[in-house]
Design an enzyme around this catalytic site. Structure first.
Site, mmCIF file in Angstrom:
data_model
loop_
_atom_site.group_PDB
_atom_site.id
_atom_site.type_symbol
_atom_site.label_atom_id
_atom_site.label_comp_id
_atom_site.label_asym_id
_atom_site.label_seq_id
_atom_site.Cartn_x
_atom_site.Cartn_y
_atom_site.Cartn_z
ATOM 1 N N GLU A 155 12.329 2.354 3.607
ATOM 2 C CA GLU A 155 11.324 2.779 4.672
ATOM 3 C C GLU A 155 11.470 2.614 6.211
ATOM 4 O OE1 GLU A 155 8.506 4.411 3.521
ATOM 5 O OE2 GLU A 155 9.244 4.082 1.643
ATOM 6 N N PHE A 161 0.877 -1.239 0.075
ATOM 7 C CA PHE A 161 -0.084 -0.042 -0.005
ATOM 8 C C PHE A 161 0.735 1.208 -0.037
ATOM 9 C CE2 PHE A 161 -2.277 3.455 2.183
ATOM 10 C CZ PHE A 161 -3.565 3.292 1.299
ATOM 11 N N GLY A 162 0.718 1.966 -1.192
ATOM 12 C CA GLY A 162 1.312 3.343 -1.177
ATOM 13 C C GLY A 162 0.472 4.530 -0.731
ATOM 14 N N TYR A 163 1.075 5.504 -0.224
ATOM 15 C CA TYR A 163 0.017 6.752 0.210
ATOM 16 C C TYR A 163 1.110 8.004 -0.010
ATOM 17 C CZ TYR A 163 2.722 6.000 4.468
ATOM 18 O OH TYR A 163 3.741 6.093 5.197
ATOM 19 N N GLY A 164 2.069 7.874 -0.043
ATOM 20 C CA GLY A 164 3.096 8.991 -0.513
ATOM 21 C C GLY A 164 4.131 8.893 -1.500
ATOM 22 N N SER A 165 5.333 8.732 -1.424
ATOM 23 C CA SER A 165 6.105 8.768 -2.433
ATOM 24 C C SER A 165 6.159 7.318 -3.072
ATOM 25 C CB SER A 165 7.802 9.086 -1.841
ATOM 26 O OG SER A 165 8.062 8.047 -1.021
#
Length: 178
Positions: A88, A9-13
C-alpha cells in the site's frame, strides 16, 4: 492495535484479495471518509506514462465508507503489517492510519486503514466520465485497471454493499470496452 487485536479495513482490492491470514471478516463502516477513484496508479494499475486509477479513502465530514474489517491472526501481526506497507505504501500516496470502524455486529474497533494523502501528486479529483475513460484503457504491473474495478464492484454487490458510483463506472467501462 487495541486489546492485542489487529484489524485491517478493506474498501477496494483488500476486500477480494487481502493477501494475509485472518480469523474474522465482518462488514464494517468507516465514518468521515468516502471511497473514490481519486488516486492515479503508476505501479499496480497503470504506468508513469499512462496512469490508471485506484480507489482511495478521501476524508469528507458526514461521509461514510462501507467495506470489510479483517481480524488478523495474532501470530501474523508483524508480517501482515510488513506486507501491507510494501503493497500500500509503494508510492507514499496512501497514509497508514488507525481509525475506528463500526462492525455490523455492533462492535467498534480500531483498524489499520490506508487513506489518500490529498497533498500527494497522485491525488486527483475527476468526474465519473473521466474516470471511466482512464479505467477502460489503463494497464499496470498487477493487470488491467478494468479488472480492479470489476472485482471491487462485483465483490461489493455480493456483500450487499451499495456504491452507486462504482456500479455506474462498471457499467460504463463495460460499455466502452465492448
Amino acid at each position: 492495535m487495541s486489546n492485542g487485536e489487529m484489524w485491517v479495513f478493506g474498501y477496494g482490492s483488500l476486500m477480494w484479495h487481502p493477501g494475509f491470514p485472518f480469523e474474522d471478516r465482518v462488514i464494517a463502516t468507516l465514518p468521515g471518509y468516502w471511497r473514490s477513484f481519486c488516486m492515479r496508479s503508476i505501479h499496480h494499475r497503470g504506468t508513469d506514462a499512462a496512469p490508471g486509477l485506484v480507489l482511495a479513502l478521501d476524508e469528507h465530514a458526514g461521509s461514510e465508507c462501507h467495506g470489510l474489517a479483517f481480524r488478523v491472526s495474532p501470530d501474523h501481526h508483524a508480517k501482515t503489517l510488513r506486507d501491507l506497507r510494501e503493497r500500500e505504501l509503494v508510492s507514499s500516496a496512501y497514509l497508514e492510519r488507525e481509525l475506528l470502524v463500526d462492525l455490523t455486529d455492533g462492535r467498534r474497533v480500531s483498524a489499520v486503514t490506508y487513506v489518500i494523502d490529498p497533498h500527494h501528486v497522485q491525488y486527483c479529483t475527476l468526474d465519473l466520465q473521466e474516470q471511466a475513460g482512464i479505467i477502460a484503457t489503463a494497464i499496470g504491473g498487477r493487470g488491467p485497471n478494468t479488472e480492479y474495478l470489476y472485482n471491487t464492484a462485483d465483490h461489493l454487490a455480493e456483500l450487499g454493499i451499495e456504491d452507486d458510483d462504482l456500479t455506474w463506472l462498471a457499467r460504463e467501462v463495460r460499455r466502452q470496452t465492448a
